[in-house]
Design a protein around this motif. Structure first.
Motif, PDB file in Angstrom:
ATOM      1  N   CYS E 591      32.561  11.829 -34.873  1.00 14.26           N
ATOM      2  CA  CYS E 591      32.244  12.550 -36.134  1.00 14.26           C
ATOM      3  C   CYS E 591      31.617  13.899 -35.824  1.00 14.26           C
ATOM      4  CB  CYS E 591      31.303  11.700 -36.979  1.00 14.26           C
ATOM      5  SG  CYS E 591      29.848  11.166 -36.077  1.00 14.26           S
ATOM      6  N   VAL E 592      30.919  13.987 -34.688  1.00 14.15           N
ATOM      7  CA  VAL E 592      30.199  15.231 -34.394  1.00 14.15           C
ATOM      8  C   VAL E 592      31.180  16.395 -34.317  1.00 14.15           C
ATOM      9  CG1 VAL E 592      28.809  16.405 -32.661  1.00 14.15           C
ATOM     10  CG2 VAL E 592      28.390  13.985 -33.162  1.00 14.15           C
ATOM     11  N   ASN E 593      32.337  16.153 -33.608  1.00 18.18           N
ATOM     12  CA  ASN E 593      33.255  17.291 -33.411  1.00 18.18           C
ATOM     13  C   ASN E 593      34.013  17.630 -34.689  1.00 18.18           C
ATOM     14  OD1 ASN E 593      32.411  16.437 -30.937  1.00 18.18           O
ATOM     15  ND2 ASN E 593      34.332  15.351 -30.495  1.00 18.18           N
ATOM     16  N   ILE E 594      34.129  16.624 -35.579  1.00 18.22           N
ATOM     17  CA  ILE E 594      35.021  16.823 -36.748  1.00 18.22           C
ATOM     18  C   ILE E 594      34.289  17.615 -37.837  1.00 18.22           C
ATOM     19  CG2 ILE E 594      35.672  15.393 -38.735  1.00 18.22           C
ATOM     20  CD1 ILE E 594      37.811  14.428 -37.176  1.00 18.22           C
ATOM     21  N   CYS E 595      32.962  17.537 -37.878  1.00 19.56           N
ATOM     22  CA  CYS E 595      32.234  18.119 -39.014  1.00 19.56           C
ATOM     23  C   CYS E 595      32.366  19.642 -39.006  1.00 19.56           C
ATOM     24  CB  CYS E 595      30.755  17.741 -38.925  1.00 19.56           C
ATOM     25  SG  CYS E 595      29.808  18.548 -40.231  1.00 19.56           S
ATOM     26  N   PRO E 596      32.937  20.205 -40.084  1.00 15.81           N
ATOM     27  CA  PRO E 596      33.125  21.660 -40.102  1.00 15.81           C
ATOM     28  C   PRO E 596      31.798  22.405 -40.204  1.00 15.81           C
ATOM     29  CG  PRO E 596      33.945  20.670 -42.158  1.00 15.81           C
ATOM     30  CD  PRO E 596      33.430  19.569 -41.318  1.00 15.81           C
ATOM     31  N   TYR E 597      30.718  21.720 -40.560  1.00 19.56           N
ATOM     32  CA  TYR E 597      29.442  22.418 -40.759  1.00 19.56           C
ATOM     33  C   TYR E 597      28.463  22.110 -39.637  1.00 19.56           C
ATOM     34  CZ  TYR E 597      31.552  23.019 -45.290  1.00 19.56           C
ATOM     35  OH  TYR E 597      32.440  23.333 -46.287  1.00 19.56           O
ATOM     36  N   ARG E 598      28.939  21.459 -38.549  1.00 23.24           N
ATOM     37  CA  ARG E 598      28.059  21.073 -37.424  1.00 23.24           C
ATOM     38  C   ARG E 598      26.806  20.385 -37.963  1.00 23.24           C
ATOM     39  NH1 ARG E 598      28.124  26.180 -33.403  1.00 23.24           N
ATOM     40  NH2 ARG E 598      26.298  26.745 -34.569  1.00 23.24           N
ATOM     41  N   ALA E 599      27.016  19.506 -38.982  1.00 20.65           N
ATOM     42  CA  ALA E 599      25.849  18.865 -39.629  1.00 20.65           C
ATOM     43  C   ALA E 599      25.481  17.574 -38.903  1.00 20.65           C
ATOM     44  CB  ALA E 599      26.198  18.539 -41.085  1.00 20.65           C
ATOM     45  N   ILE E 600      26.394  17.109 -38.011  1.00 18.31           N
ATOM     46  CA  ILE E 600      26.126  15.797 -37.385  1.00 18.31           C
ATOM     47  C   ILE E 600      25.764  16.036 -35.926  1.00 18.31           C
ATOM     48  CG2 ILE E 600      27.083  13.495 -36.956  1.00 18.31           C
ATOM     49  CD1 ILE E 600      29.186  14.059 -39.066  1.00 18.31           C
ATOM     50  N   SER E 601      24.696  15.360 -35.488  1.00 20.89           N
ATOM     51  CA  SER E 601      24.323  15.502 -34.060  1.00 20.89           C
ATOM     52  C   SER E 601      24.000  14.112 -33.525  1.00 20.89           C
ATOM     53  CB  SER E 601      23.058  16.375 -33.977  1.00 20.89           C
ATOM     54  OG  SER E 601      22.083  15.792 -34.825  1.00 20.89           O
ATOM     55  N   LEU E 602      24.156  13.961 -32.225  1.00 23.21           N
ATOM     56  CA  LEU E 602      23.827  12.668 -31.603  1.00 23.21           C
ATOM     57  C   LEU E 602      22.339  12.681 -31.278  1.00 23.21           C
ATOM     58  CD1 LEU E 602      26.816  11.801 -29.225  1.00 23.21           C
ATOM     59  CD2 LEU E 602      26.146  10.728 -31.369  1.00 23.21           C
ATOM     60  N   GLU E 603      21.660  11.641 -31.723  1.00 24.64           N
ATOM     61  CA  GLU E 603      20.191  11.612 -31.624  1.00 24.64           C
ATOM     62  C   GLU E 603      19.816  10.321 -30.904  1.00 24.64           C
ATOM     63  OE1 GLU E 603      18.089  10.063 -34.984  1.00 24.64           O
ATOM     64  OE2 GLU E 603      17.561  12.106 -35.585  1.00 24.64           O
ATOM     65  N   GLU E 615      16.806   2.782 -25.252  1.00 25.12           N
ATOM     66  CA  GLU E 615      17.143   3.998 -26.001  1.00 25.12           C
ATOM     67  C   GLU E 615      18.660   4.126 -26.044  1.00 25.12           C
ATOM     68  OE1 GLU E 615      15.330   7.445 -24.415  1.00 25.12           O
ATOM     69  OE2 GLU E 615      13.405   7.057 -25.420  1.00 25.12           O
ATOM     70  N   ARG E 616      19.179   4.529 -27.206  1.00 19.43           N
ATOM     71  CA  ARG E 616      20.642   4.793 -27.221  1.00 19.43           C
ATOM     72  C   ARG E 616      20.922   5.915 -28.213  1.00 19.43           C
ATOM     73  NH1 ARG E 616      23.740   2.454 -31.298  1.00 19.43           N
ATOM     74  NH2 ARG E 616      22.501   1.276 -32.806  1.00 19.43           N
ATOM     75  N   LYS E 617      22.083   6.474 -28.080  1.00 25.12           N
ATOM     76  CA  LYS E 617      22.420   7.635 -28.917  1.00 25.12           C
ATOM     77  C   LYS E 617      23.181   7.178 -30.164  1.00 25.12           C
ATOM     78  CE  LYS E 617      22.574  11.976 -26.458  1.00 25.12           C
ATOM     79  NZ  LYS E 617      21.620  11.640 -25.443  1.00 25.12           N
ATOM     80  N   VAL E 618      22.767   7.707 -31.304  1.00 24.71           N
ATOM     81  CA  VAL E 618      23.523   7.421 -32.530  1.00 24.71           C
ATOM     82  C   VAL E 618      23.710   8.734 -33.290  1.00 24.71           C
ATOM     83  CG1 VAL E 618      22.816   5.031 -32.885  1.00 24.71           C
ATOM     84  CG2 VAL E 618      21.363   6.896 -33.732  1.00 24.71           C
ATOM     85  N   ALA E 619      24.621   8.726 -34.221  1.00 25.17           N
ATOM     86  CA  ALA E 619      24.888   9.954 -35.002  1.00 25.17           C
ATOM     87  C   ALA E 619      23.780  10.114 -36.037  1.00 25.17           C
ATOM     88  CB  ALA E 619      26.245   9.826 -35.696  1.00 25.17           C
ATOM     89  N   HIS E 620      23.483  11.375 -36.354  1.00 23.52           N
ATOM     90  CA  HIS E 620      22.479  11.638 -37.400  1.00 23.52           C
ATOM     91  C   HIS E 620      23.003  12.799 -38.251  1.00 23.52           C
ATOM     92  CE1 HIS E 620      18.811  12.705 -39.457  1.00 23.52           C
ATOM     93  NE2 HIS E 620      18.956  13.957 -39.019  1.00 23.52           N
ATOM     94  N   VAL E 621      22.993  12.654 -39.560  1.00 23.38           N
ATOM     95  CA  VAL E 621      23.522  13.708 -40.440  1.00 23.38           C
ATOM     96  C   VAL E 621      22.363  14.546 -40.958  1.00 23.38           C
ATOM     97  CG1 VAL E 621      24.748  14.197 -42.579  1.00 23.38           C
ATOM     98  CG2 VAL E 621      25.430  12.262 -41.174  1.00 23.38           C
ATOM     99  N   ASN E 622      22.480  15.848 -40.770  1.00 23.29           N
ATOM    100  CA  ASN E 622      21.463  16.754 -41.324  1.00 23.29           C
ATOM    101  C   ASN E 622      21.844  17.035 -42.779  1.00 23.29           C
ATOM    102  OD1 ASN E 622      20.164  19.003 -42.215  1.00 23.29           O
ATOM    103  ND2 ASN E 622      20.208  20.031 -40.237  1.00 23.29           N
ATOM    104  N   SER E 623      21.090  16.409 -43.713  1.00 21.45           N
ATOM    105  CA  SER E 623      21.547  16.403 -45.119  1.00 21.45           C
ATOM    106  C   SER E 623      21.540  17.800 -45.715  1.00 21.45           C
ATOM    107  CB  SER E 623      20.638  15.476 -45.935  1.00 21.45           C
ATOM    108  OG  SER E 623      19.319  15.939 -45.787  1.00 21.45           O
ATOM    109  N   SER E 624      20.810  18.731 -45.109  1.00 18.43           N
ATOM    110  CA  SER E 624      20.841  20.059 -45.772  1.00 18.43           C
ATOM    111  C   SER E 624      22.051  20.859 -45.302  1.00 18.43           C
ATOM    112  CB  SER E 624      19.561  20.829 -45.461  1.00 18.43           C
ATOM    113  OG  SER E 624      19.381  20.789 -44.068  1.00 18.43           O
ATOM    114  N   LEU E 625      22.698  20.420 -44.202  1.00 16.50           N
ATOM    115  CA  LEU E 625      23.898  21.160 -43.752  1.00 16.50           C
ATOM    116  C   LEU E 625      25.158  20.505 -44.306  1.00 16.50           C
ATOM    117  CD1 LEU E 625      23.539  22.190 -39.978  1.00 16.50           C
ATOM    118  CD2 LEU E 625      23.749  23.636 -41.996  1.00 16.50           C
TER     119      LEU E 625
END
Lengths: 336, 292, 162, 296, 661
Positions: E591-603, E615-625
């Protein structure tokens, strides 16, 4: 005993097909399973007599997905509707090998338990004549003898007719009145003879289950499980092709205001099987699940019903993609 | 080892014989294998397209199809043949309907995969100018040349083998041989083509304008890559001078002749002695070791 | 194909992207452009939101035709939504045909907010074709339910008939 | 004992005694002659269990998912397709490269154990190669820390879509009948999903009945929904290891659907082999402005 | 238990004329979860909304469906209405039974009604899965960043600063001023460019809210609207700005001469230099490629003679990170490289020059002190030829677009030539003359009448050198014959193109650009100064070729957009955004690469797994982007990411609703 020549097999099946719905083990589209004889004729599939089928006859009594009852909301009030049973004619299953007969016996222990009799299962059992075939050309994966299955006489609580393979002829011996009616129907094709039970070829795989349940009851935390759990990929193949695995899940299939209550097979190897509300799973890893499968088959069931829940049919030996082998386990458990 | 299908067309056997000879000699020297298209036919450039456009396209398409079956691109010295063969290639590639008609006429398939390439393109593509310098036997140092591309090689834009307004392929090759390329104003003007015969007043005037520009630029000679331009500038130079009372004595060469000379090929073998305006004298100066 | 009874009314589902095709459909309405009433429009934020699994679910539920419509590539309000739609449905269209569904039952089309007439034309054309090839029998999943209620429906018909 | 098996055992012993890895995953002989199944050894003595024959086709890379939490390294043997499967898991961020020690083995092609089960061991040579191995383009592992033996020439350079084209040649109704018959056999045991390196979700929408995508009812339509959806999920990511077909108890030709997607992706978006270069995004993970246009 | 209220609108007769609204309301009564269903003539009217509010209160409804016009029309109206009745505005759905039902099936009452019922059922099925959503808020840093110090950047900064917000200008060259500082006079008023620019430069440098960061470039941009973390690389000036007084001793003594970029190579500057006399900040910079101290380690004259001891060779590049609420791109343009037109001989003939070179030659502070002289021999040119559309409106060799400004500045330059050199003759080769501004046509008419500039309609085919003259071969299409003009000097009006690194900067900051490298505005007509990325605005020629008046207008517009953003304490974001079920997410990152607004990052998150915290990496959506397009929900195979208000369950419910008997 009625003895009928083997080349009369098709006449025999046609004869039975008049009054019964005949179900035979056959191979169609590269898969061997028990299929109605009409479908076999229509697809001219090949009837399989010399080995056991990939899918066990379990589905005849416990279908993979079966509607229990239907329900619908008639102006906001719930209405339950019984499902019409699709068994108009009496069914007859020929030939069922002793390992599968024993499998049905295990299912009987569970579904016909006097504390609670499963209506749908009972109806299917009553409406089915089981013709058990004493097979004397076992495959190299068979080990029913070691699992306490009588090679000569099928479990008579299940088998209605005992059939012996005399080489060029079949001998039919009725064991129950249902069986007697069936034998009556085919009497004309053969002649009455008393025949000795043919002896049986040795089975390649032998395993000693003497005192196994007791031994296993102390091995819950044994290190044997680590080596065995590794290979399993957690699929449902073993559970779904095994003649004795009977676990099922109940869920709904709803369309707007109406729906059907479904009973579908489930497997303890799936991770959602033991998933509890809140997300806890008492059997989270493969180790717990493989252990549960073997212990249920070789210990728990025995403690309840004094009967092994493994009839040595060898299907899981052949079909498990990663060859998690119950025989190897028993041998290692005995060696411990 | 580069290999091309070679399409001489009608002029390289007749009026442009020295172009054919010099091209083959130069290619042999530079190790470019030329496989002459067997049973080739006229490229339909002169008048076929007046009769029926598909006749012209079909004629050149047939040659291209033979080359395509051999899996080779086609090297075409003559500008007119190049222009028509390229048109056929583009017609087939761009529209399936045209391709169907053309294939129906020539009775064989032609997908447009083998490309028509002017000899200029072939040399520019397969020569590494540094390597070429190393192979030069008679450097053309001191030779002042103006390069004349004419119209067929550069127009229309789609077919042009080089920049339509400012072509430089010939300039680069001759400069690598040591010649001095002078800027002049008639690089891509039209030489009058067949008008010099049908409408001499207009045609020869155009030829004269080019010769005048060449003279003004102070060049020793003009290099060209088209037999028709050679025909007008060389054969009609005297007639143009008389008609417009100018005085010219500017030898016109095919650029392959100059290239051959620089690579040490004997000018007679390339037919340089067959020009109308005496061309041997200037060449011999270089054959004997060039200008001191 | 058995002869299709005339009064068969196909049920067609259109996934319409909110910024272009839904606006185009509204424009068709504003300009009173008529088209057959068999179409039901489902609004999604972007054609990139339409999961191929929705299309499978629609056929399972007995819908006769599905259209996925969105903005023309380059016009997407979210800059790249329809580029992914294009890749997904170029593949999905071929897979549905590979599985044997009738090719005419599934379409993807680009219809912009200003192409009311094109929306009308696409819908009319699709309805005509699907009406011609009859109801969708393939991939249906509501058969267990119908069987369960066959008896009740039969009683109801008798009740109405009396 | 063939030389490769010998070297496998030596390497395993060496790695385990040196403590560089905490475990080695390889193949051991199974119950029947046509079964070589995964085994994990943690001590040098167990190294002689490791074997190498023409039935070692189970894909070991996916087992690494069970060890992503412990600290030490785990060594696994990788054939060509296993290495591509490893790249698949790497590209999906499911494992870390430094937690795996890969021992590459150029693969001569594995035999079809389902055909072998039908014949006696003596007729071992008559057993054909598995379908995916017959046209294998990457027998040599694309990623490894160490290589045993020398590279073998690939058996094909172009993927073999003959079976896909055969199906495409049928009419829609014939194809529909074909797939109805195949998907009626499916018993939803999910072996194909659990064996597939591209199926690495934490909990799959099919094993979570609350997901609403599919009911637990097992009928041809739901089986078909499962089959098509899984093929769509692995489209552009399938490394053609053929494990799904190998483990299916009902012998459903699952690879037919995966290869259909691969063929279409090659035709539409340019030739792409999954699991080779983990930097280029997967075909459905990016787009080009000039993708083919059919929806105008 | 869900209690849905269904309200069917007649919309006067718009719906009622072909949909039996009463029947729709009646049928919906016994649809699952429907507690109240009615119809009314005008749902959107005051009484209509009152009806809804009353029903909500009396029937205790928790969800509302209105079957009426298109949601694109009245969705907000009804959302506010239900909100006033105490319901969450997102527990509401609309069925479009007007534009997409009654209006398009006018003469088939039965089928239209059946369709309306279906659409209503779909809406009710969807509303059952609606969840209350709240608008979320993110903080806003009250500081703006302007990239580019030309007139666009300066004007934007001034307008923002005058609104009381702090703004930084980052300029790549040592001084602000941009292209305008190189120009002599400006059309149509012919007032001197420096006279109108320098005061603005001084205002910018002295304004308390504006910080000038010159000789610096943007290195990295992270974060999102309201919270951009921008890393700026302050290139090493080797001069201590605090000490230097700009007295000029150093550059007078510096021995090394280098062609001056500001003068386009037509005159020299020293290794330590200010680009032009009125430079702001008027403090020099050492050009490390040419300064002998840095190249050969010798000289160092400047540090010896500097009275303030401000020269310090040890200064290195400095990376500064600052947080900004908004970014305005004002990076300007560049001129098209005319040497692409080999046939015009630009770069071969010294007297063929570009428009900007002409500006320098005629500029009083230029290399020739304002006397228009030929670069070849320094003589005054008598015949000057201007050629327009060099590189513009030419897909073959140049750019397809028209550069808007060349017609006007060519007319101005022609006027200047005629004004400066009385007996000069001016020829202008043109295709069209475009004078789209106020006072532009009058200016052009003055050029042709009063200043007698000869406008020849036709393209120039080539320019050749004849002795010391330039022969311009062209064509006069009005006379229909080729034309040759002998010229002393030829000025090419070259196209305005984007900066070579425009694409790189756009990717760095995170917004899109078009095929010509100009930055893509959010909407060409309705949002020309915004981009698709929230918080990033555009001003001036970086968005497309334009002249100074338009640039200044855009600068003002961008400033207002910025101040509108910065005036808020917190940013309200659309609640219909994606959210990740982090327990279910495997962290595969598709999902990170697909988002046209770079709103998703692996956290990275922590989790307790059988006794150990891992610890593991999961996607996180920045709701303001996130703008709620939903592309991520389809690429997520395990459906771990779902789009609020358009979840999988809701859409599936709508599909199922269609197929009920």
């Amino acid at each position: 005993m009625i003895v009928i020549d083997k080349n009369k097999l098709t006449d025999l099946l046609d004869a039975l097909n008049q009054s019964y719905q005949v179900i035979v083990p056959a191979k169609s589209a590269d898969l061997t399973q028990f299929m109605p004889y009409d479908a076999v004729k229509e697809k001219n599939a090949e009837i399989i007599l010399n080995e056991n089928t990939v899918l066990s006859p379990k589905w005849l009594f416990l279908p993979q997905s079966e509607g229990m009852y239907a329900f619908w909301a008639k102006n906001k009030k719930l209405e339950i509707v019984d499902l019409p049973s699709d068994l108009e004619k009496m069914r007859i299953v020929f030939p069922v090998r002793h390992c599968d007969v024993q499998g049905i016996a295990c299912l009987d222990k569970v579904f016909l338990d006097e504390r609670h009799v499963d209506g749908q299962y009972l109806e299917k059992r009553e409406k089915t004549v089981v013709m058990a075939l004493m097979c004397n050309n076992p495959k190299d994966s068979c080990f029913c003898a070691s699992m306490g299955v009588d090679r000569a006489h099928a479990n008579n609580t299940v088998a209605d007719v005992q059939v012996y393979d005399l080489g060029s002829e079949y001998a039919f011996e009725a064991l129950s009145d249902k069986g007697q009616q069936a034998v009556e129907a085919i009497k004309a094709l053969g002649s009455e003879k008393t025949v000795a039970v043919p002896e049986v070829k040795e089975q390649k795989i032998k395993v000693n289950i003497e005192g196994l349940p007791e031994k296993l009851s102390g091995m819950f935390y044994d290190s044997i499980w680590d080596s065995f759990m590794f290979k399993c990929i957690g699929c449902g193949t073993c559970a779904f092709i095994c003649p004795t695995c009977y676990c099922f899940d109940i869920n709904n299939k709803i369309r707007g205001e109406e729906g059907v209550k479904l009973r579908t097979w489930d497997s303890c190897m799936f991770d959602e099987y033991m998933l509890m509300a809140g997300g806890h799973n008492p059997r989270p890893g493969k180790k717990e699940r493989v252990r549960n499968r073997f212990l249920h088959k070789l210990e728990y069931f025995y403690e309840n019903y004094q009967m092994m829940l493994c009839t040595g049919c060898g299907r899981c030996l052949r079909k498990c993609p990663m060859n998690v082998d119950i025989v190897k386990f028993i041998n290692q458990a005995n060696a411990k | 080892m580069k290999k091309y299908a070679y399409y001489p067309g009608c002029t390289l056997g007749s009026t442009g014989v020295e172009y054919g000879l010099s091209t083959l000699e130069v290619c042999k020297k530079l190790g470019i294998e030329m496989w002459e298209i067997p049973d080739y036919n006229c490229c339909g450039s002169s008048s076929a397209h007046l009769v029926n456009p598909y006749l012209a396209l079909g004629l050149s398409a047939r040659n291209m199809a033979i080359a395509e079956e051999a899996g080779l691109d086609v090297a075409i010295p003559c500008a007119a043949c190049y222009s028509h063969s390229k048109a056929a290639e583009l017609a087939v590639k761009e529209s399936p309907e045209k391709r169907a008609i053309i294939e129906d006429i020539i009775g064989r398939t032609y997908k447009g995969e083998s490309k028509a390439k002017s000899i200029l393109e072939v040399l520019a593509e397969s020569l590494d100018l540094e390597e070429l310098k190393a192979q030069v036997v008679h450097p053309l140092k001191g030779l002042k040349v103006v390069t004349y591309y004419g119209c067929l090689l550069t127009r229309p834009k789609k077919i042009a083998c080089d920049d339509a307004e400012d072509p430089i392929m010939m300039d680069n090759i001759l400069a690598a041989l040591g010649a001095e390329i002078l800027p002049w104003s008639a690089k891509t003007e039209c030489c009058g083509a067949s008008h010099t015969a049908s409408e001499p007043g207009v045609g020869i005037g155009m030829t004269d304008k080019i010769l005048l520009a060449a003279q003004k630029s102070g060049a020793d000679c003009v290099a060209t890559a088209c037999p028709m331009c050679m025909g007008n500038l060389d054969m009609r130079q005297v007639q143009a001078a008389k008609m417009f009372n100018h005085n010219y004595n500017i030898p016109i060469y095919y650029f392959t002749e100059l290239l051959g000379l620089a690579l040490g090929i004997d000018s007679k073998k390339m037919g340089c002695d067959r020009h109308f305006v005496p061309a041997m004298e200037l060449l011999q100066k270089y054959e004997k070791g060039g200008e001191q | 194909m058995s002869s299709v009874n005339e009064n068969f009314e196909p049920k067609i589902l259109v996934f319409a992207c909110n910024w272009c095709t839904y606006a185009g459909a509204d424009l068709a309405g504003l300009s009173r452009l008529q088209y057959p009433p068999n179409v039901r429009i489902l609004r999604v934020p972007c054609s990139g939101r339409v999961n191929p699994q929705f299309v499978l679910r629609a056929f399972q539920r007995g819908i006769d035709g599905v259209l996925v419509c969105g903005c023309h590539p380059g016009d997407c309000h979210y800059t790249s939504g329809n580029y992914y739609t294009r890749r997904r449905y170029l593949l999905m269209k071929r897979m549905l045909e590979f599985m044997g569904t009738d090719p005419e039952r599934f379409q993807t089309r680009w219809i912009s907010g200003s192409e009311g007439p094109k929306f009308q034309e696409v819908i009319t054309e699709a309805t005509g074709i699907i009406k011609a090839i009859g109801p969708n029998r393939k991939m249906r999943d509501d058969l267990t339910i119908q069987a369960a209620f066959a008896q009740r429906d039969a009683e109801e018909e008798e009740g109405e008939a009396k | 004992m063939n030389p490769i098996a010998q070297e496998m055992q030596n390497i395993a012993k060496e790695l385990l005694t040196s403590g560089e890895v905490t475990a080695v995953i390889g193949w051991e002989k199974g119950t029947f002659w046509y079964q070589s199944t995964p085994v994990m050894i943690t001590s040098a003595e167990e190294a002689d269990k490791l074997i190498w024959d023409e039935f070692c086709q189970p894909n070991l890379s996916k087992y690494l998912l069970d060890y992503r939490l412990n600290e030490g390294k785990v060594a696994i043997f990788v054939k060509g397709c296993d290495a591509r499967a490893f790249n698949r898991l790497l590209q999906d961020n499911q494992i870390e490269r430094q937690k795996a020690y890969l021992i590459g083995i150029p693969c001569p092609g594995m035999k079809d154990h389902k055909q072998a089960a039908l014949v006696e061991e003596s007729a071992k040579d008559s057993v054909p190669l598995a379908k995916v191995c017959q046209s294998c383009r990457y027998p040599n592992p694309v990623v490894y820390d160490r290589l045993i033996g020398s590279e073998v020439t690939p058996r094909a350079t172009e993927p073999d879509f003959s079976d896909v084209m055969a199906l495409e040649a049928m009419t829609p109704d014939e194809r529909y009948a074909f797939w109805q018959e195949q998907h009626t056999k499916c018993i939803r045991c999910y072996a194909c999903r659990n064996a597939c390196p591209a199926c690495n979700c934490r909990n799959c929408i099919f094993s979570d009945s609350k997901s609403g995508w599919i009911s637990k009812d097992v009928n041809t339509s739901e089986n078909q929904f499962y089959a098509i959806t899984r093929a769509t999920h692995v489209a552009g990511r399938c490394v053609e290891c053929g494990q799904c077909e190998m483990v299916c108890p009902s012998n459903i030709p699952i690879m037919l659907m995966n290869k259909k997607y691969i063929k279409d992706i090659n035709d539409l978006f340019g030739k792409y082999d999954a699991g080779i270069d983990i930097d280029t995004p997967t075909p459905l993970g990016h787009y080009k402005l000039d993708d083919p246009e059919e929806f105008m | 238990m869900k209690k849905v209220g269904v309200f069917v609108c007649h919309c006067g007769s718009n719906i009622a004329h072909s949909v039996d609204c009463a029947k729709v309301a009646e049928t919906l009564k016994d649809f699952p979860n429907v507690a109240f269903s009615t119809d009314y003539k005008y749902m959107c009217s005051e009484p209509g909304q009152e009806l809804i509010k009353k029903a909500i209160k009396e029937q205790g409804l928790d969800r509302v469906v209105v079957c009426s016009c298109s949601p694109r029309m009245h969705e907000n109206t009804f959302r506010n209405c239900v909100a006033q009745a105490g319901l969450n505005p997102y527990m509401f759905e609309m069925a479009n039974i007007r534009e997409q039902c009654s209006w398009v099936h006018p003469d088939d009452m039965e089928k239209a009604t059946e369709k309306a019922i279906d659409l209503a059922k779909m809406a009710v099925s969807k509303v059952c899965y609606d969840e209350p959503l709240e608008k979320s808020y993110s903080p806003v840093t009250k500081r703006a960043l302007v990239v580019g110090g030309g007139i666009a950047g300066i004007q934007t900064a001034i307008d923002i600063a005058n609104n009381g917000f702090v703004v930084d200008i980052v300029e790549r060259t040592p001084s602000i001023g941009g292209k305008m500082s190189q120009i002599d006079k400006t059309f149509p008023t012919l007032d001197c460019s420096a006279c109108i620019l320098t005061p603005k430069m001084v205002e910018a440098s002295s304004h308390p809210n504006i910080n000038l960061i010159t000789f610096a470039e943007v290195e990295k941009v992270e974060g999102y609207v309201g919270n951009f973390d921008v890393t700026i690389r302050k290139k090493a000036r080797s001069v201590d700005m605090s000490k230097c007084t700009g007295c000029g001793t150093c550059w007078s003594k510096c021995p090394t001469k280098v062609p001056s970029e500001f003068e386009l190579g037509m005159s020299m500057r020293k290794a330590i230099y200010t680009p032009f006399p009125q430079a702001i900040p008027n403090k020099p910079v050492i050009d490390r490629e040419h300064c002998l101290k840095f190249t050969k380690g010798i000289c160092g004259v400047c540090s010896k003679v500097c009275p303030a001891g401000a020269i310090d060779y040890t200064i290195e590049d400095e990376l500064v990170t600052e947080r900004y609420g908004a970014i305005v791109m004002a990076t300007g343009y560049q001129l098209f490289d005319a040497s692409v037109y080999g046939e015009y001989g630009y770069g071969r003939y010294p007297d063929v020059i570009s428009g900007l070179q002409f500006e320098r030659l005629i500029n009083a502070s230029g290399p020739t002190m304002g006397h228009l002289l030929r670069p070849s021999d320094g003589k005054e040119p008598k015949n000057v030829v201007f050629i327009k559309c060099v590189g513009s409106r030419d897909e073959n060799k140049g750019k397809e677009y028209c550069s808007r400004t060349c017609c006007m500045y060519t007319a101005k330059q022609a006027t200047l030539v005629r004004d400066k050199i009385k007996d000069s003759k001016v020829y202008v080769f043109y295709m069209d003359v475009r004078t789209p501004g106020k006072g532009y046509e009058e200016f052009y008419n003055r050029t042709t009448e009063k200043y007698e500039a000869n406008y020849i309609r036709g393209r120039v085919s080539k320019i050749t050198q004849e002795g010391d003259k330039l022969l311009v071969h062209g064509e006069d299409t009005l006379l229909g014959r080729p034309v040759k003009v002998e010229a002393d000097m030829v000025v090419l009006a070259t196209a305005m193109v984007s900066n070579p690194d425009a694409a790189h900067l756009a990717q760095l900051v995170g917004f899109s650009y078009d095929k010509d490298g100009f930055y893509t505005e959010s909407h060409p007509k309705l949002a020309p100064v915004e981009t698709h990325t929230a918080g990033v605005f555009l001003a001036g020629a970086c968005q497309g070729p334009k002249d100074i008046p338009d640039t200044v207008a855009q600068a003002g517009a961008a400033a207002v957009k910025v101040t509108a953003l910065l005036s808020k304490d917190k940013l309200e974001t659309e609640p219909s955004v994606s959210v990740v079920d982090q327990k279910n997410c495997a962290g595969c990152g598709h999902c990170v690469n697909i988002c046209p607004y770079r709103a998703i990052s692996l956290e990275t998150i922590q989790e307790r797994v059988n006794g150990k915290t891992i610890e593991r990496k999961v996607a996180h959506v920045n709701s303001s982007l996130c703008r709620g397009c939903g592309a991520c929900t389809v690429t997520c195979r395990s459906s771990s990411i779902s789009l609020k208000h358009f979840t999988n369950k809701q859409i599936l419910a709508e599909v199922d609703a269609l197929c009920l008997q």
